[in-house]
Design an enzyme around this catalytic site. Structure first.
Site, PDB file in Angstrom:
ATOM      1  N   SER A 487       0.843  -1.191   0.000  1.00  0.00           N
ATOM      2  CA  SER A 487       0.000   0.000   0.000  1.00  0.00           C
ATOM      3  C   SER A 487       0.874   1.234   0.000  1.00  0.00           C
ATOM      4  O   SER A 487       1.874   1.303   0.720  1.00  0.00           O
ATOM      5  CB  SER A 487      -0.908   0.007   1.239  1.00  0.00           C
ATOM      6  OG  SER A 487      -1.816   1.090   1.190  1.00  0.00           O
ATOM      7  N   GLY A 491      -2.202   4.207  -3.931  1.00  0.00           N
ATOM      8  CA  GLY A 491      -2.994   3.010  -4.207  1.00  0.00           C
ATOM      9  C   GLY A 491      -2.558   1.823  -3.377  1.00  0.00           C
ATOM     10  O   GLY A 491      -1.499   1.834  -2.737  1.00  0.00           O
ATOM     11  N   VAL A 493      -2.349  -2.607  -3.441  1.00  0.00           N
ATOM     12  CA  VAL A 493      -2.315  -3.772  -4.321  1.00  0.00           C
ATOM     13  C   VAL A 493      -2.778  -4.996  -3.530  1.00  0.00           C
ATOM     14  O   VAL A 493      -2.293  -5.251  -2.428  1.00  0.00           O
ATOM     15  CB  VAL A 493      -0.905  -4.009  -4.892  1.00  0.00           C
ATOM     16  CG1 VAL A 493      -0.898  -5.212  -5.830  1.00  0.00           C
ATOM     17  CG2 VAL A 493      -0.412  -2.770  -5.621  1.00  0.00           C
ATOM     18  N   LYS A 508      -4.558  -3.595  -8.461  1.00  0.00           N
ATOM     19  CA  LYS A 508      -4.111  -2.309  -7.939  1.00  0.00           C
ATOM     20  C   LYS A 508      -5.296  -1.347  -7.904  1.00  0.00           C
ATOM     21  O   LYS A 508      -5.831  -0.969  -8.946  1.00  0.00           O
ATOM     22  CB  LYS A 508      -2.992  -1.733  -8.808  1.00  0.00           C
ATOM     23  CG  LYS A 508      -2.401  -0.441  -8.254  1.00  0.00           C
ATOM     24  CD  LYS A 508      -1.158  -0.033  -9.020  1.00  0.00           C
ATOM     25  CE  LYS A 508      -0.515   1.207  -8.399  1.00  0.00           C
ATOM     26  NZ  LYS A 508       0.730   1.578  -9.111  1.00  0.00           N
ATOM     27  N   ASP A 614      11.088   6.222 -11.106  1.00  0.00           N
ATOM     28  CA  ASP A 614      11.108   5.640  -9.753  1.00  0.00           C
ATOM     29  C   ASP A 614      11.637   4.201  -9.803  1.00  0.00           C
ATOM     30  O   ASP A 614      11.036   3.283  -9.263  1.00  0.00           O
ATOM     31  CB  ASP A 614       9.717   5.674  -9.132  1.00  0.00           C
ATOM     32  CG  ASP A 614       9.759   5.428  -7.623  1.00  0.00           C
ATOM     33  OD1 ASP A 614      10.841   5.556  -7.022  1.00  0.00           O
ATOM     34  OD2 ASP A 614       8.705   5.105  -7.039  1.00  0.00           O
TER      35      ASP A 614
END
Length: 778
Positions: A487, A491, A493, A508, A614
Site C-alpha cells: 500500500s 494506491g 495492491v 491495484k 522511480d
C-alpha cells in the site's frame, strides 16, 4: 522439437492426439489455457518426455493409465482441472523419478497411495482440493520433500504416524492439512518437523488437545493456522519466540486462560471466538519491523479491563476487532492518531464515556460501537446519545441541520431523477457505439502534451476482459487485509482470484482522493496503451466504475508475479541462510539485463521516450521463472516537448537513494535520470547494500563506496549472501571477466554529470554480452 511451451495463451479446444507423434519432445507446457476434453493417451508414446504441465485448464475424464507408467517423467502437473478417478496404487513405483507431482483442485477420489513413499526425488506434492479419503500414508522417506499440500480433502489422521514420519523430511518448508477430518489429539511429534518449515496449516480439522510448548522449536514459521478446531488450554509463551511468525490464526477453538505470548513481530493475529480471559496484553504486536501489526482479531472472548494505552504504538494497524468481550473504561483517544486504521469494532463491551470525535471516528461506517450502553458522543455520525452538558449553540446547530435536511429532501428528488435519466441516455448512446472514441482516447485527451506513441498495437479495448466492482470485491474478500500485498499513498495492491478464472491476479486499487492518485491511474493506463515488452508489467484489464458508495473507482488488474519483488529477495531477513531464498550471481546478471532491456525499450523505441522516474528494487517484480518485469509506472513521464520542468523532488516522484542528483537542483527530467537509478540498482544487486544503508554517512554513498574499492578490492564488496556454489569459482579470471566490468558499468551509470553517463542502449548491449558469456560457461 524438444521444448513446447504454449502456457497462458487462451487456447481452447482439445489437445490433439497427434501431439504424441512428436517423439523428440522432452517438455510440454500447455497450462493456463482453456483446453477441454480428455487427456490424449497418445502422450505416453513420447518416451523421452521429462516435463508435462496441463494445469489450469478444463480437462475432464481421468488421467490415462499409460501416463502413470511414463518412467521418464520428472515434472507432472494436471492441477486445477475437472479430472476424476483415483490415483493408481502403483504410482510410486512407475513414476519413481518424479520431482514434482501436482494433482490438486480436481475431482479425484479414493485413497492416497502408500507407494508415494518410493518417490525419493519428490520435492513438491500437491493433492489438495479433491475428495481423497482414508488415512494419510507415511512419507518420511521423501528426504527432498519441500512442499506437501493435502488440504481440502476428507483425510483422517488415524494414529498420526504420518506426521511423526515427516520429521525425516528436513527440507520441508510448507505443510498444509487444512480442511480435512483428521480428528484426535494433536501429537507432540508436530514439534519435530523441519526447522525450515515456514507454512503450517492445520485448521479446520476437528483436532483436540493443547498446543505443545515446544512449538517454539519451529523457528522459521512464517504462517501458522490452527483455526476452527477443538484446541484447549493456554497459548504457549514459546510462540512469542517465533520472530519470523507474521500470520497466526488460532480462532474458533476452546483456548482459555490468559494470553501470555508476546507476539511482537506479527502482521496478522486472530484469537477470536475462544475462551481467553484476563486483561488485553499491553505489548501485543507493538514492536515488529515498522510496528507492523496490520490485522488484530480478539472478538468473542472474555477479556476484561481497559484497552491498553501502550496500543498507541500500533501505527500500522488497519483492522482491530475487540467486540463481544467484557472490556470497560473509555474509548482511548489514541485511536484518533492511528492514521492507517480502517476498521474498528468495539461493540458489545462495557465501555463508557465520550467517544473521540476525530480520526477514524469521523467515518461512521468504519467504527462499530453498538452494545456499549455507557457511551455518548456529540457527533451525529455515530448515532449515540448526546453527552451531558451540550451547549445551547449546539442545539441551534442541530436545529439548522434539521432545516437543511428538510430543504435537501425537497430539492434532491427531482435532481436525482434528472441525473438518472441523463445517465441512462449516455449509456444508451455508448452501447450503440455513437461515440467516435474509446476510453483509451479519453485517456489520451487528458494528456494534451502527449504526442502519439508509435509502437506495436496493444490489446483492443473490446478484447479486454470486463471486470466489475463486485468482481473485485469478491476476489479480494472485501479488500481484506490478508489479501493486501502493498500500500502506498496513491494506491493499494491486493492478491485475488476472479470466479471465472483459476489463476491469481494482482489488483491495484487507486486512492483517487489522495494527491497524485488520479494522475497515477492515468499514466498507468497510458503505459498500457503504449507499450508491449516482455520485461514491462502491463495490466491485463482495468475497472473504471462507481463503488458501493457511488464514489469513483479505478483499478488495474495485473498477472500475479509469484516470486515477489527484487527488494524482498535482496533484503529479506526471512531466508536465514536457506539457499532456495538466495539469488545466485547468474540470476542477478539476468535480472539486471532484463531491467536494462525494459529501459532501453522505453527510452529508445517509444516516441516520445518514456521515463520511469522511480526505478528501485521494489518496482522490479519476478515471475515464476525469475524473469524480471519493470512495474509501477505511476510516477512515469513521457518526454514530450511540453513537459514541465520539476520544481522539487516531489514533482519527479523518485525515491531517496535512487533519484538522480540533478533532479534536486531543478534540472529537467531526462533519460539520464533513469540511467542513474539503474546504476544504483546494479551496484545494489552486486553488493546487497541499499543506498540508504546505515554505513553511508558523512558524505559516503553506495557509489563512492564501490568506487573506492574499484578495481583491486571489488571482491570485498560483493554480497555475502550470494549463492555459495558460484563463489567457489571466484578466481581472478572470474573477477576480471564478470565482476569488474559490472561494477564499472554501475559506476559509469552513476556519474555526477548526465553527459558522462551511457545510454540504456549501450548499457543493455554490454549486459547482454556479459550474460551470454556467463551462461555459455555455466
Amino acid at each position: 522439437l524438444k521444448f513446447l511451451c504454449l502456457t497462458e495463451n487462451f487456447l481452447s479446444g482439445s489437445i490433439p492426439p497427434s501431439l504424441g507423434n512428436v517423439s523428440s519432445l522432452s517438455s510440454i507446457f500447455l497450462g493456463q489455457n482453456r483446453l477441454s476434453g480428455l487427456i490424449p493417451e497418445t502422450l505416453s508414446h513420447i518416451t523421452k518426455l521429462l516435463e508435462l504441465d496441463l494445469s489450469f485448464n478444463s480437462l475432464s475424464g481421468s488421467v490415462p493409465s499409460s501416463i502413470y507408467n511414463m518412467t521418464s517423467l520428472r515434472y507432472f502437473s494436471v492441477g486445477s482441472n475437472t479430472l476424476v478417478g483415483q490415483i493408481p496404487s502403483h504410482i510410486g513405483y512407475s513414476l519413481s523419478n518424479l520431482q514434482l507431482l501436482i494433482l490438486g483442485s480436481n475431482r479425484l477420489n479414493g485413497l492416497i497411495p502408500a507407494s508415494l513413499a518410493n518417490m525419493l526425488n519428490l520435492q513438491i506434492l500437491d493433492l489438495s482440493n479433491n475428495s481423497l479419503h482414508g488415512s494419510v500414508p507415511s512419507l518420511g522417506s521423501l528426504a527432498n520433500l519441500r512442499e506437501l499440500d493435502l488440504g481440502m480433502n476428507l483425510l483422517e489422521a488415524h494414529d498420526w504416524s504420518f506426521l511423526t514420519s515427516l520429521a525425516n523430511c528436513t527440507q520441508l518448508t510448507k505443510l498444509s492439512l487444512r480442511g480435512n477430518v483428521l480428528n484426535g489429539s494433536l501429537p507432540i511429534s508436530i514439534v519435530n518437523l523441519s526447522r525450515r518449515l515456514e507454512y503450517l496449516s492445520l485448521g479446520p480439522n476437528q483436532i483436540s488437545g493443547s498446543i505443545p510448548v515446544e512449538i517454539g522449536n519451529l523457528v522459521n514459521l512464517f504462517s501458522l493456522g490452527m483455526e476452527s478446531n477443538f484446541l484447549y488450554g493456554s497459548i504457549p509463551s514459546s510462540i512469542g519466540k517465533l520472530r519470523n511468525l507474521y500470520i497466526l490464526n488460532l480462532s474458533k477453538n476452546k483456548l482459555s486462560v490468559r494470553l501470555f505470548a508476546d507476539l511482537l513481530f506479527a502482521w496478522s493475529l486472530d484469537f477470536s471466538h475462544n475462551n481467553l480471559t484476563g486483561e488485553l496484553p499491553p505489548v501485543l504486536g507493538t514492536y515488529g519491523i515498522g510496528s507492523g501489526l496490520v490485522s488484530l482479531h480478539m472478538e468473542g472472548n472474555r477479556f476484561h479491563g481497559q484497552i491498553p494505552e501502550r496500543w498507541h504504538l500500533l501505527v500500522s494497524t488497519r483492522q482491530i476487532n475487540l467486540s463481544h468481550n467484557d472490556l470497560s473504561g473509555v474509548v482511548p483517544k489514541f485511536f484518533e492518531q492511528l492514521d492507517k486504521l480502517e476498521q474498528l469494532d468495539l461493540s458489545y463491551n462495557n465501555l463508557e464515556g465520550a467517544v473521540p470525535a476525530s480520526g477514524i471516528f469521523t467515518h461512521s461506517a468504519a467504527v462499530v460501537l453498538d452494545g456499549n450502553k455507557g457511551l455518548c458522543s456529540n457527533s451525529p455520525r455515530l448515532a449515540l446519545p448526546i453527552c451531558p452538558g451540550i451547549s445551547g449553540s449546539a442545539t441551534k446547530v442541530k436545529h439548522h441541520l434539521s432545516l437543511l435536511v428538510t430543504s435537501l429532501l425537497i430539492v434532491l428528488p427531482p435532481l436525482t431523477i434528472g441525473s438518472l435519466v441523463l445517465i441512462w441516455f449516455m449509456l444508451t448512446i455508448w452501447k450503440k457505439g455513437s461515440f467516435p472514441f474509446s476510453r483509451w482516447d479519453l485517456v489520451s485527451k487528458m494528456f494534451p502534451n502527449r504526442r502519439e506513441v508509435h509502437t506495436a498495437p496493444c490489446h483492443d479495448e473490446k478484447k479486454l476482459k470486463r471486470v466489475s466492482y463486485e468482481d473485485i470485491v469478491k476476489a479480494t474478500n472485501w479488500f481484506s487485509l490478508v489479501h493486501t500485498i502493498s500500500s502506498t499513498c496513491t494506491g493499494s495492491v491486493y492478491v485475488g482470484r476472479f470466479k471465472s478464472d483459476k489463476s491469481l491476479v494482482a489488483i491495484k486499487v487507486f486512492k483517487l482522493n489522495e494527491p497524485g492518485g488520479y494522475d497515477s491511474y492515468l499514466i498507468e493506463c497510458e503505459v498500457l496503451r503504449s507499450t508491449r515488452h516482455r520485461n514491462i508489467m502491463r495490466p491485463v484489464t482495468l475497472c473504471s466504475t462507481l463503488d458501493s458508495q457511488n464514489h469513483e473507482f479505478k483499478a488495474l488488474i495485473f498477472e500475479l508475479m509469484v516470486n515477489g519483488s527484487l527488494e524482498a529477495w535482496l533484503h529479506s531477513e526471512q531466508h536465514n541462510g536457506i539457499p532456495d531464498k538466495v539469488l545466485g550471481f547468474g540470476q542477478r546478471i539476468c535480472i539486471a539485463a532484463d531491467v536494462a532491456s525494459a529501459l532501453d525499450y522505453a527510452h529508445n523505441e517509444l516516441t516520445p521516450p518514456l521515463i520511469h522516474c522511480d526505478l528501485k528494487p521494489n518496482n522490479v517484480l519476478l515471475d515464476d521463472d525469475m524473469t524480471a518485469r519493470l512495474s509501477d509506472f505511476g510516477s512515469a513521464k513521457f518526454l514530450s516537448p511540453g513537459l514541465v520542468i520539476p520544481k522539487s523532488l516531489d514533482d519527479v516522484g523518485g525515491t531517496i537513494g535512487y533519484v538522480a542528483p540533478e533532479y534536486g537542483m531543478g534540472c529537467e527530467i531526462s533519460v539520464a535520470g533513469d540511467v542513474y537509478s539503474f546504476g544504483v540498482l546494479l551496484l545494489e544487486l552486486l553488493t546487497g547494500k541499499r543506498p540508504t544503508d546505515d554505513m553511508f554517512v558523512d558524505g559516503l554513498s553506495l557509489c563512492k563506496f564501490c568506487e573506492s574499492m574499484f578495481p583491486d578490492r571489488v571482491a570485498e564488496i560483493l554480497d555475502p549472501h550470494m549463492a555459495h556454489e558460484e563463489h567457489q569459482g571466484c578466481t581472478e579470471a572470474w573477477m576480471q571477466r564478470y565482476i569488474v566490468p559490472l561494477v564499472a558499468l554501475g559506476l559509469s551509470c552513476t556519474m555526477e554529470s548526465t553527459k558522462d553517463r551511457p545510454g540504456m542502449k549501450d548499457v543493455c548491449a554490454k549486459l547482454s554480452d556479459i550474460r551470454a558469456s556467463f551462461l555459455e560457461l555455466s
